[in-house]
Design an enzyme around this catalytic site. Structure first.
Site, PDB file in Angstrom:
ATOM      1  N   ASP A  87     -21.327  42.426   8.261  1.00  0.00           N
ATOM      2  CA  ASP A  87     -21.435  40.980   8.049  1.00  0.00           C
ATOM      3  C   ASP A  87     -20.609  40.255   9.113  1.00  0.00           C
ATOM      4  O   ASP A  87     -19.657  40.816   9.666  1.00  0.00           O
ATOM      5  CB  ASP A  87     -20.910  40.640   6.648  1.00  0.00           C
ATOM      6  CG  ASP A  87     -21.268  39.222   6.225  1.00  0.00           C
ATOM      7  OD1 ASP A  87     -22.094  38.583   6.897  1.00  0.00           O
ATOM      8  OD2 ASP A  87     -20.715  38.765   5.206  1.00  0.00           O
ATOM      9  N   GLU A  88     -20.954  38.992   9.400  1.00  0.00           N
ATOM     10  CA  GLU A  88     -20.247  38.168  10.397  1.00  0.00           C
ATOM     11  C   GLU A  88     -20.134  38.895  11.738  1.00  0.00           C
ATOM     12  O   GLU A  88     -19.083  38.898  12.382  1.00  0.00           O
ATOM     13  CB  GLU A  88     -18.839  37.789   9.884  1.00  0.00           C
ATOM     14  CG  GLU A  88     -18.818  37.070   8.554  1.00  0.00           C
ATOM     15  CD  GLU A  88     -19.323  35.630   8.625  1.00  0.00           C
ATOM     16  OE1 GLU A  88     -19.774  35.211   9.698  1.00  0.00           O
ATOM     17  OE2 GLU A  88     -19.290  34.949   7.587  1.00  0.00           O
ATOM     18  N   GLN A 132     -22.192  30.218  15.068  1.00  0.00           N
ATOM     19  CA  GLN A 132     -20.936  30.095  14.316  1.00  0.00           C
ATOM     20  C   GLN A 132     -19.847  31.011  14.873  1.00  0.00           C
ATOM     21  O   GLN A 132     -18.900  31.359  14.172  1.00  0.00           O
ATOM     22  CB  GLN A 132     -21.171  30.407  12.833  1.00  0.00           C
ATOM     23  CG  GLN A 132     -22.081  29.393  12.148  1.00  0.00           C
ATOM     24  CD  GLN A 132     -22.115  29.579  10.649  1.00  0.00           C
ATOM     25  OE1 GLN A 132     -21.178  29.250   9.920  1.00  0.00           O
ATOM     26  NE2 GLN A 132     -23.220  30.120  10.162  1.00  0.00           N
ATOM     27  N   ARG A 144     -21.183  22.597   6.703  1.00  0.00           N
ATOM     28  CA  ARG A 144     -20.458  22.750   5.428  1.00  0.00           C
ATOM     29  C   ARG A 144     -20.957  21.721   4.417  1.00  0.00           C
ATOM     30  O   ARG A 144     -20.773  21.873   3.216  1.00  0.00           O
ATOM     31  CB  ARG A 144     -18.945  22.543   5.597  1.00  0.00           C
ATOM     32  CG  ARG A 144     -18.199  23.466   6.542  1.00  0.00           C
ATOM     33  CD  ARG A 144     -18.477  24.911   6.331  1.00  0.00           C
ATOM     34  NE  ARG A 144     -19.527  25.367   7.225  1.00  0.00           N
ATOM     35  CZ  ARG A 144     -20.246  26.454   7.049  1.00  0.00           C
ATOM     36  NH1 ARG A 144     -20.073  27.207   5.985  1.00  0.00           N
ATOM     37  NH2 ARG A 144     -21.178  26.827   7.924  1.00  0.00           N
TER      38      ARG A 144
END
Length: 670
Positions: free
Chosen positions: A214-215, A245, A603
């Site tokens: 992940d990420e 991101q 967000r």
């Protein structure tokens, strides 16, 4: 779980390397969870042959919780769900004999590293914290490039670089002699081992027959190499990330790792998850327009939503920072009354922590509850650090740093001259401070009264060590009681609030320690060494995982907001020199600042505000501010400008600086 077409395809693609470019709010964790279930239930993978790597222990724990809703606890506990550092530590412990390390090694965190570098540099009369952090960053960079001090020496081209290489060598030698590893070692050591030893590499490739990460956009060079070493034989992996991101290059993350995959794995399957389930259409349109100004290497994505188009994006302009803060707070108060919202629905995001001060002042003045999220770790607090140093010395008596930290906590009146003599003797005999202090030879160079104090300290550590082997024995409570730690804190900290906070922190640590000793449905009971390792590699975002969410306005940096969502978001300080910051402007390096703003925008679920002051107090001077160039990159038809305080002079300055503001004169009706 309800899944869209792309999510289903991503879950069912098993044979071969897979990169999922998952936009903000597109359900990437849902895909990882479902893919693990699919691997076990449909593809008959054994749970203990699957590894899911996250970037925080909190994320790993939450993944286990979500998996437990669909798999029994036995299966969940067999899956390797961990951070990169925890996985690296697991490999090191399994291959400890091959690595020729001692079992009782301890770990250094960043504060420990800076303290050691400060000590090394003192001999060169260097005590500049910025320089120490720069050296620490360079050491981390070299380790992640697998460069030894000897190799760095060979590559130096200036006296400054030679000096850095010298410090690197001294730093590495200290860690080796003290049986200590730093965070970079936890990735670099196992990666180099897998590169050099094919037998061990094959064993781990069989152990981890399917890897999920992940990420992925936040991986650095050594983490990417570790992924390659673990998947080289079958290339069965799924990496989930979002290049838009990637906001951590300043701490070593390499966004180009996404593009390196295409070169290293020619049969790489790339899937794009662009359906956002979080934000209104207008907010996503703004995010897409902004990020389109970055280079995307043919991997561009466009987020879309099936939610309502939503409210206009408002831009509030203050005369100065205080007026900017007042406008934000006034807006929250009005919306809170008008729409019956909760304070926890609002987040105020900023580029740097310093920007929160005026906001706090106004929020307190208006009696509005707020929570400020700072990345100061619970485990970095002095009262916690001292206790952890006791534990580290119990585990590893060669840990000279821990020895020095606690020998006078509480005060034993062992002076600097005495400690200097112990250090000199340790250097002469190439032993640890603990060994020197536990040797009869100290009678020859220390006074009797001092020797008795040192012997008493050594005796305590030995007693604690014996007790630490008892099953489920809370050694923390024993240390606190034995050294009268709470009484010492009361005398040292003096202020009632600080004393109470410190005692609360100590009680929290004791509770966590006890919980780890006992284990739970998802965590096996741990021994002392495992607990200290967990606490050392734990980060801020791992804390307070079970704490009830309070009804408070959330204040945090844009970096800290990643992974979170709020109904209404304010991004403040949207002016040149703040966002983007001046350093990025000077270096013509705006892409990460743009990605950071993109993270802030995404967000927001329902409403988004940008704010900036016309005049800013900088180094005691009043400076006229220009709107951020990023505002010019947003769809002007979706922006609603606060025209009360816009000056004609501001528009002229923007034009003089050639900022493409889409002709503000037309947007802002005079």
């Amino acid at each position: 779980m309800c899944l869209n077409i792309v999510q289903k395809k991503a879950i069912k693609y098993i044979n071969g390397p897979c990169l999922i470019l998952a936009g903000a709010g597109s359900g990437k964790t849902k895909v990882i969870i479902n893919k693990i279930i699919y691997l076990i239930d449909k593809c008959k993978y054994k749970p203990n042959n699957i590894a899911a790597i996250t970037f925080t222990n909190k994320a790993a724990y939450e993944m286990k919780i979500r998996l437990s809703k669909y798999l029994n606890c036995l299966k969940v506990n067999q899956i390797i769900v961990s951070t990169f550092h925890s996985l690296g530590l697991k490999i090191i412990k399994k291959e400890i004999k091959e690595l020729k390390l001692n079992n009782n090694f301890t770990l250094f965190d960043e504060k420990d590293q800076i303290h050691l570098l400060k000590k090394i540099c003192q001999k060169k009369n260097i005590n500049n914290i910025k320089l120490l952090k720069k050296i620490n960053f360079m050491i981390s960079y070299w380790k992640n490039q697998f460069l030894t001090p000897k190799k760095v020496y060979q590559l130096t081209q200036s006296h400054e670089e030679e000096f850095y290489a010298y410090i690197y060598e001294k730093y590495n030698n200290y860690l080796f002699q003290a049986n200590i590893l730093d965070f970079d070692d936890l990735i670099c050591i196992p990666t180099l081992l897998l590169k050099k030893n094919k037998t061990i590499q094959t064993r781990w490739q069989k152990k981890i027959s399917y890897l999920l990460v992940d990420e992925y956009q936040d991986t650095n060079n050594s983490q990417y190499e570790l992924i390659k070493m673990l998947t080289q034989s079958n290339s069965n992996f799924t990496l989930v990330g979002d290049d838009n991101q990637s906001i951590y290059t300043w701490r070593g993350a390499n966004p180009k790792n996404i593009h390196s995959l295409q070169k290293d794995f020619h049969n790489l399957k790339i899937m794009k998850m662009e359906h956002n389930y979080r934000s209104s259409g207008r907010i996503l349109k703004a995010a897409n327009h902004l990020i389109a100004h970055n280079t995307h290497y043919y991997l561009e994505k466009k987020l879309f939503s099936q939610l309502q188009y939503g409210k206009s994006i408002k831009i509030l302009i203050g005369k100065n920072e205080e007026h900017e803060a007042e406008k934000i707070v006034k807006t929250i108060i009005i919306q809170n009354i008008k729409n019956n919202t909760k304070y926890q629905d609002y987040a105020i995001l900023y580029r740097g922590n310093y920007q929160s001060r005026i906001l706090e002042k106004i929020l307190v003045k208006k009696n509005i509850p707020y929570c400020i999220s700072e990345k100061s770790s619970f485990f970095a607090r002095p009262e916690i650090k001292y206790l952890l140093s006791y534990l580290r010395l119990i585990i590893n008596p060669h840990d000279d740093y821990a020895f020095m930290r606690i020998i006078n906590i509480p005060s034993r009146k062992i002076g600097k001259i005495t400690l200097k003599k112990i250090e000199e003797k340790a250097n002469q005999t190439k032993t640890s401070f603990f060994q020197v202090s536990d040797n009869l030879e100290i009678n020859s160079f220390l006074k009797k009264n001092t020797i008795n104090k040192i012997k008493e300290f050594i005796f305590k550590i030995k007693e604690f060590t014996k007790k630490s082997f008892l099953k489920k024995y809370n050694i923390i409570d024993d240390i606190i009681h034995d050294i009268n730690y709470k009484e010492w804190i009361a005398k040292t900290f003096k202020e009632p609030n600080k004393i109470q906070n410190s005692i609360n922190n100590i009680n929290t640590l004791s509770k966590w320690f006890k919980n780890m000793l006992e284990g739970n449905s998802f965590e096996q009971p741990m021994n002392l060494s495992q607990i200290v390792e967990r606490m050392t590699i734990r980060d801020f975002s791992d804390e307070n995982t079970t704490e009830e969410k309070k009804n408070q306005v959330q204040l945090m940096t844009l970096h800290a907001s990643k992974g979170l969502e709020f109904s209404t978001v304010f991004i403040i300080g949207m002016c040149e020199g703040i966002l983007p910051n001046q350093k990025s402007i000077d270096n013509n390096n705006l892409e990460e600042e743009r990605r950071l703003t993109y993270v802030g925008i995404t967000r927001a679920k329902k409403q988004l505000f940008f704010t900036y002051p016309q005049i800013y107090q900088k180094y005691g001077k009043r400076v006229n501010m220009l709107p951020s160039r990023f505002l010019s990159e947003l769809p002007h038809e979706d922006l609603k400008w606060d025209k009360t305080y816009i000056l004609k002079q501001s528009i002229e300055k923007i034009e003089e600086n050639k900022f493409k503001i889409y002709n503000l004169k037309k947007i802002i009706k005079k």
